[in-house]
Scaffold this active site. Structure first.
Site, PDB file in Angstrom:
ATOM      1  N   GLU A  73      -5.346   5.442  -0.495  1.00  0.00           N
ATOM      2  CA  GLU A  73      -4.286   4.253  -0.951  1.00  0.00           C
ATOM      3  C   GLU A  73      -4.276   3.376   0.415  1.00  0.00           C
ATOM      4  O   GLU A  73      -3.364   3.763   1.421  1.00  0.00           O
ATOM      5  CB  GLU A  73      -3.038   4.699  -1.294  1.00  0.00           C
ATOM      6  N   CYS A  97       2.842  -2.304   0.683  1.00  0.00           N
ATOM      7  CA  CYS A  97       1.430  -2.700   0.370  1.00  0.00           C
ATOM      8  C   CYS A  97       1.277  -3.511  -0.939  1.00  0.00           C
ATOM      9  O   CYS A  97       0.427  -4.272  -1.006  1.00  0.00           O
ATOM     10  CB  CYS A  97       0.654  -1.478   0.150  1.00  0.00           C
TER      11      CYS A  97
END
Ligand code: NDP
Length: 532
Positions: free
Chosen positions: A243, A278
């Site tokens: 990720e 993110c």
């Protein structure tokens, strides 16, 4: 003589610069020893029943809930985020991911019989087994130091793996505390403590873990580190889930009736967690005709944000995590301003202790500016005008990242445009970032944002290998103990007729209906003919 390797490091409070604690750097020997202990403990843990693993996760969630204030203070002190955010983001997801995997785990991991298929004719039945991969390394970043690691931990433990967590060197206290929490619950269940271990240290500690005898890695962090880890593991045939970063575009359409609401979403998504997320909105695209009004609404809202000490209840955003991150953001803004952009708010490093950078709104941003071409992991919002839909879709997709994307406007039109975004998560009149809060939704990106999926059934299944168990029911039945497909060459024309009958049965739907005379003759001949 080469210098002695460093064995400890100090973690400072990002809001004050004061030291918070000293932590050890696990040596390569300690890393390898932890891996060996994890393999030993896995032999026990994998045989613990699904219902006990379920209760174990539920008890961990309960134990977490009894220490809300202590956790919020620790997260806030290490990261600089307000207490409210520590509870709403980190703690809420950590508890819900534990409960979610405890609920879906037993059903998903239970042995299942495959649907009856053609092989049943040969007396075969098949079962799906989900077998834990073994020792799972979880390497996590600092921005959500409880929620992110716990997502991987809950899935990996539920499926019978043992886990070694390497927290970021910027949030070692949270990592150690996760260790204390899980070990206390393991003790209650009378289980070996090495089912879960934490190794504090630096990037080199993570590297040693990757180099060790692990079976799977769940990595969350920057794209360069993630790619490096993926390549190294793939060379040894070890899978990983990555990720990585993101650069979420938000598009406001001409049809958007409520610019006040849309800009509130942009401000929240960009500045919560001081922009260190993110999935945060990192680029805002606005029709040229509405550019000035949007910039002025944003300026007004951003000027009302309080940036301050994380324990002040009025603080919306705290400092950045450390000097490196602040210098990185400052460099991206300075270079963007040098290209001709305009700072509507913020734009320079303030004179105060701690690693603060003000919420910064940039207008008239050239398309080759670092704030558009790189991931900005801090409180900076660039606003870019567009004239046509084709142009804005092209600009939104023109990034190496592909995690989240969102479009605000008349619902049908917004949806049609959102579907053209090359991101793992798309949102219409909302921001994809909120999806991370729901353990049941798959979370993952494309391009340099992935590959990997957190949450949802998939992340749980990714921590397992599939094993297909086949049972031959005919073996106990003397006449068919040696089935007709073992070497059985009589030379008679019926041999080929039987082969063709098999082909018909395998060649499509409704195979039961295709059982025919040739098949029956073949089966009967099976009893009489000689076989090897
Ligand atoms: P880094 O890649 O710097 O670090 C992530 C983790 O990897 C840390 O624990 C780090 O340890 C460790 N590490 C560093 N080098 C190595 C190595 N060679 N081998 C093994 N492990 C290593 O990322 P950040 O911590 O700076 O996190 C920020 C990044 O994470 C941003 O790009 C952000 O977008 C991304 N992110 C992605 C999310 C997603 O869901 N897609 C969610 C949250 C963040 P140490 O800290 O001790 O150096």
């Amino acid at each position: 003589m080469p210098p002695e390797p460093q064995t400890t490091f100090t973690k400072n409070n990002p809001a004050t610069g004061e030291p918070l604690g000293m932590y050890s750097i696990a040596s390569s020997e300690q890393v390898n020893e932890a891996i060996e202990q994890a393999h030993k403990a896995q032999k026990i843990w994998k045989n613990v029943s699904l219902s006990t693993r379920k209760s174990f996760l539920q008890s961990t969630a309960k134990a977490l809930m009894t220490e809300v204030d202590a956790w919020a203070q620790l997260i806030s002190a290490e990261t600089g985020k307000p207490l409210k955010d520590a509870i709403e983001t980190d703690m809420t997801l950590a508890v819900s991911v534990l409960n979610y995997y405890s609920q879906i785990g037993p059903k998903l991991l239970k042995e299942k019989r495959y649907q009856l298929d053609q092989s049943f004719l040969l007396g075969l039945v098949h079962y799906e087994r989900r077998v834990p991969k073994g020792v799972v390394a979880i390497i996590s970043p600092w921005n959500f130091p409880l929620a992110i690691p716990m997502s991987g931990i809950a899935a990996a433990l539920m499926s019978g793996n043992t886990v070694i967590l390497k927290p970021s060197e910027l949030t070692p206290g949270c990592g150690e505390r996760i260790g204390e929490l899980i070990r206390s619950v393991l003790k209650q269940f009378n289980l070996p403590e090495n089912i879960f271990q934490v190794l504090t240290g630096e990037g080199s500690t993570g590297q040693n873990l990757i180099d060790g005898r692990i079976n799977y890695c769940v990595f969350t962090g920057s794209a360069p580190t993630g790619r490096k880890i993926q390549t190294q593991l793939a060379q040894r045939g070890i899978e990983s889930s990555l990720e990585l970063g993101g650069s979420c575009p938000m598009i406001i359409l001409e049809s958007e009736p409520d610019l006040d609401a849309a800009t509130s979403y942009a401000v929240w998504s960009r500045f919560v967690n001081t922009g260190q997320a993110c999935a945060a909105v990192k680029r805002l695209y606005v029709p040229s005709s509405r550019y000035n009004i949007v910039v002025s609404l944003l300026r007004e809202k951003i000027n009302q944000l309080n940036q301050g000490l994380p324990d002040d209840p009025l603080t919306h955003l705290g400092p950045l995590i450390n000097e490196t991150q602040r210098d990185l953001i400052a460099r991206q803004v300075v270079e963007t301003l040098a290209k001709g952009a305009q700072a509507e708010t913020g734009g320079s490093v303030p004179e105060r202790p701690g690693w603060y950078y003000p919420p910064t709104l940039l207008s008239h941003v050239p398309l080759d500016s670092p704030v558009l071409t790189e991931e900005t992991f801090g409180p900076v919002l660039p606003v870019v005008p567009y004239d046509t839909i084709e142009e804005v879709i092209e600009m939104a997709n023109n990034t190496p990242y592909g995690l989240t994307g969102c479009v605000f406007g008349e619902e049908k039109e917004a949806e049609a445009i959102a579907r053209k975004l090359d991101t793992g998560i798309i949102a219409i009149n909302g921001v994809g970032m909120t999806n991370y809060g729901f353990a049941s939704l798959p979370w993952g990106g494309r391009k340099d944002s992935g590959p990997g999926v957190s949450h949802s059934p998939q992340a749980l299944l990714d921590t397992t290998n599939t094993q297909t168990l086949t049972k031959n029911l005919m073996y106990g039945f003397a006449p068919l103990k040696k089935p007709p497909w073992l070497f059985n060459h009589s030379g008679a024309p019926q041999d080929l007729a039987f082969s063709k009958a098999i082909l018909r049965v395998f060649g499509g739907k409704g195979w039961l209906a295709k059982l025919d005379l040739a098949m029956l003759i073949g089966l009967i001949r099976n009893r009489s003919s000689k076989r090897l």
